[in-house]
Design a protein around this motif. Structure first.
Motif, PDB file in Angstrom:
ATOM      1  N   VAL A  29       0.856  -1.183   0.000  1.00  0.00           N
ATOM      2  CA  VAL A  29       0.000   0.000   0.000  1.00  0.00           C
ATOM      3  C   VAL A  29       0.896   1.239   0.000  1.00  0.00           C
ATOM      4  O   VAL A  29       1.821   1.346   0.807  1.00  0.00           O
ATOM      5  N   ILE A  30       0.620   2.158  -0.903  1.00  0.00           N
ATOM      6  CA  ILE A  30       1.342   3.429  -0.987  1.00  0.00           C
ATOM      7  C   ILE A  30       0.321   4.553  -0.823  1.00  0.00           C
ATOM      8  O   ILE A  30      -0.712   4.558  -1.506  1.00  0.00           O
ATOM      9  N   VAL A  31       0.582   5.507   0.064  1.00  0.00           N
ATOM     10  CA  VAL A  31      -0.303   6.650   0.274  1.00  0.00           C
ATOM     11  C   VAL A  31       0.424   7.910  -0.173  1.00  0.00           C
ATOM     12  O   VAL A  31       1.572   8.154   0.213  1.00  0.00           O
ATOM     13  N   CYS A  32      -0.241   8.719  -1.004  1.00  0.00           N
ATOM     14  CA  CYS A  32       0.329   9.969  -1.520  1.00  0.00           C
ATOM     15  C   CYS A  32      -0.579  11.144  -1.147  1.00  0.00           C
ATOM     16  O   CYS A  32      -1.803  10.998  -1.078  1.00  0.00           O
ATOM     17  N   ALA A  33       0.029  12.294  -0.919  1.00  0.00           N
ATOM     18  CA  ALA A  33      -0.743  13.518  -0.717  1.00  0.00           C
ATOM     19  C   ALA A  33      -1.257  14.003  -2.072  1.00  0.00           C
ATOM     20  O   ALA A  33      -0.572  13.889  -3.089  1.00  0.00           O
ATOM     21  N   CYS A  34      -2.462  14.530  -2.105  1.00  0.00           N
ATOM     22  CA  CYS A  34      -3.063  14.992  -3.359  1.00  0.00           C
ATOM     23  C   CYS A  34      -2.641  16.430  -3.646  1.00  0.00           C
ATOM     24  O   CYS A  34      -3.416  17.380  -3.469  1.00  0.00           O
TER      25      CYS A  34
END
Length: 596
Positions: A29-34
């Motif tokens: 799982v990779i989480v990025c800021a929008c």
């Protein structure tokens, strides 16, 4: 506005870290800021194993790594379509790309992704499925179903409803009779807290509310990490008897843990047949357990927050002060007690929660107040420079005076917020105003007394020295007071002074200063040039001559006066200016009586 399945919850993950949702998932799982180039802000354990060193740190903070550094779509058109669909729907699945992999060339993956929010900020969560099938097997279900489960877990406004829905489609996917959750409720007791049953299967949740851990192998389930039986007859006699009473023929159970702390377990029951549980089915159960564990943490957190909020509400509603809490960034009201709503005639204090404080508390505001205490208490970078601040303020809505105390506190969700407590001091302010009036006013004439006259002149002197505003000072002496006192008594002398003041007041403006300087001496401070002040005084003298046309009183009102400048061009102190006006008055008085 998205509704139903795709409805966004602005409060999702409030006060939590991403790892509490994603770290135990058995896929990367990779989480990025929008924002520009989608900076990577979090990677779970599986992603840190997959990605090259430096692309993901052990703590999950990837520093300056951007999504384009990690992921490449097959072509630019697919990439554009991916982000457009994600923006429109909030959740997408089945997009092919390649990911930078540790110790090898880029690895092909299938991407499922959804939009999430943390503390009001948008983020993008990507789930990477290995095209060879390992990732799909790890999840135990298709990417579409897994995406739906994760989306439901991370966007649920009602945690209990989300858990029940996840149990329902997990049970349907694996085709079992029951899916359920057991949680410890005391040191030695467990309880069936959630249950889904296939059509025609008898629910058991009502019979399993107080199950002693010693009645079955609870500790073995938690320690072993897995409790699976293709045929319950293979289990220990005591466990088999408990399960047979529920018409269970095959069972698979996985414990739920967060940071090593057991939360209970999730189980699948097959009441139709004995079955050989596949690795994919067990992986599915593990994924469901991980998702539900994160939801249980969130549920427990929300219940604790609700309990804390209820306690605070109960206490504050019994305090005779206005209390409210608001967000230091958005100014939205998070909490307000009943004292405020009762004073304003509002039935429900919760109706104000979510509104801007300046919209509710003040009148005529189109934005944050210029006198907002948060501006004093935080610096430009949002750091606290003043933890507490006290002041007095007259509210612009109810016109009441309040003693206000502002504080920066940690809110029940862990963030820094502003709390204000306000005590109504209007009665005290009125009492102080009356005391000030008594202290400033001459009891006989109603003019300012000498002390307050001197104070007012000092303030005016400051204005005159810094602004191009002319002022004139008039020293006034009421003629014949001693003679009237001697001939007719002090009551008549007092009446003479009152009559003289009445004529003066009729000819001056409300803002002009008139004070009693001595027994029969008065000072008049006018905002004008000395030439105009002379005209005013001549008008006052003329009115005094006609003040008693019937000659009903045993005296005539008459004054002597001297006018001098009181502006920035005047030299000397206040005492010197008063002395100069007094000297001019005395010369005029002597001239009037034929003396030099």
């Amino acid at each position: 506005t998205k509704t139903g399945f795709f409805q966004e919850n602005e409060d999702f993950l409030m006060g939590h870290h991403f790892k509490e949702i994603y770290n135990n998932l058995q896929i990367p799982v990779i989480v990025c800021a929008c924002r520009d180039d989608y900076p990577v802000v979090y990677t779970n354990v599986c992603a840190r194993i997959l990605l090259p060193r430096g692309f993901a740190s052990e703590g999950g903070d990837s520093g300056g790594v951007r999504l384009r550094d990690v992921l490449a779509f097959e072509d630019e058109g697919m990439a554009q379509n991916f982000f457009t669909a994600l923006a429109d729907l909030g959740c997408v699945a089945g997009y092919r790309a390649s990911v930078a992999a540790r110790g090898s060339e880029d690895r092909p993956v299938t991407i499922t992704a959804n939009m999430i929010r943390s503390e009001g900020e948008p983020y993008l969560a990507l789930y990477l499925f290995d095209d060879e099938g390992a990732g799909r097997a790890a999840a135990g279900m298709g990417t579409d179903v897994f995406s739906s489960a994760v989306y439901l877990a991370t966007h649920a406004q009602d945690v209990d409803d989300a858990i029940r829905k996840i149990l329902a489609f997990a049970g349907t996917q694996v085709q079992v009779s029951r899916v359920y959750i057991f949680e410890p409720v005391q040191e030695d007791t467990t309880r069936n807290t959630y249950e889904w049953c296939a059509p025609g299967v008898e629910p058991m949740i009502q019979n399993l509310q107080e199950l002693k851990m010693s009645d079955y192998d609870y500790s073995g389930i938690i320690r072993g990490g897995l409790y699976v039986a293709d045929d319950i007859s293979e289990l220990p006699e005591n466990d088999a008897a408990i399960l047979a009473a529920q018409n269970i023929k095959a069972i698979a159970i996985v414990p739920m843990t967060i940071a090593g702390t057991p939360l209970g377990y999730v189980g699948f029951d097959d009441c139709e047949k004995r079955r050989a549980w596949t690795g994919e089915e067990i992986a599915s159960l593990r994924s469901i357990a991980n998702l539900i564990a994160s939801l249980l943490i969130r549920r427990n957190y929300e219940r604790q927050r609700e309990s804390s909020l209820k306690t605070m509400q109960t206490i504050s509603d019994n305090i005779n002060s206005v209390i409210y809490v608001n967000d230091i960034k958005t100014h939205e009201i998070l909490f307000i007690n009943k004292k405020f709503t009762a004073d304003r005639g509002i039935a429900d204090s919760s109706s104000l929660v979510g509104k801007k404080c300046w919209q509710v508390l003040q009148a005529g505001q189109t934005g944050p107040c210029s006198f907002c205490p948060i501006r004093r208490m935080l610096d430009a970078d949002g750091n606290v420079v003043m933890e507490n601040y006290s002041w007095e303020f007259q509210n612009t809505v109810d016109k009441q005076w309040y003693y206000v105390r502002d504080s920066m506190i940690e809110w029940i969700d862990g963030r820094l917020v502003h709390m204000e407590t306000a005590v109504n001091i209007s009665q005290r302010k009125e009492y102080e105003r009356q005391l000030e009036r008594f202290a400033s006013v001459d009891a006989l004439t109603g003019t300012y007394n000498r002390m307050w006259g001197y104070k007012a002149m000092a303030e005016t002197r400051t204005i005159a020295l810094t602004a191009d505003i002319p002022f004139s000072l008039v020293f006034i002496d009421v003629d014949g007071l001693k003679a009237v006192n001697d001939a007719y008594g002090h009551d008549a002398g007092d009446e003479l002074l009152i009559d003289a003041v009445g004529v003066i007041r009729k000819n001056i403006r409300r803002g002009d200063l008139l004070c009693r300087w001595g027994g029969d001496e008065f000072l008049l401070l006018l905002q004008c040039e000395t030439e105009y002040a002379e005209k005013i005084m001549q008008k006052i003298k003329a009115d005094m001559e006609t003040a008693d046309p019937a000659r009903s009183k045993p005296y005539r009102i008459s004054i002597s006066y001297g006018v001098t400048e009181f502006d920035k061009g005047s030299a000397g102190s206040i005492d010197e200016i008063v002395a100069r006006a007094d000297k001019i008055m005395y010369k005029n008085k002597m001239r009037k009586h034929g003396k030099t």
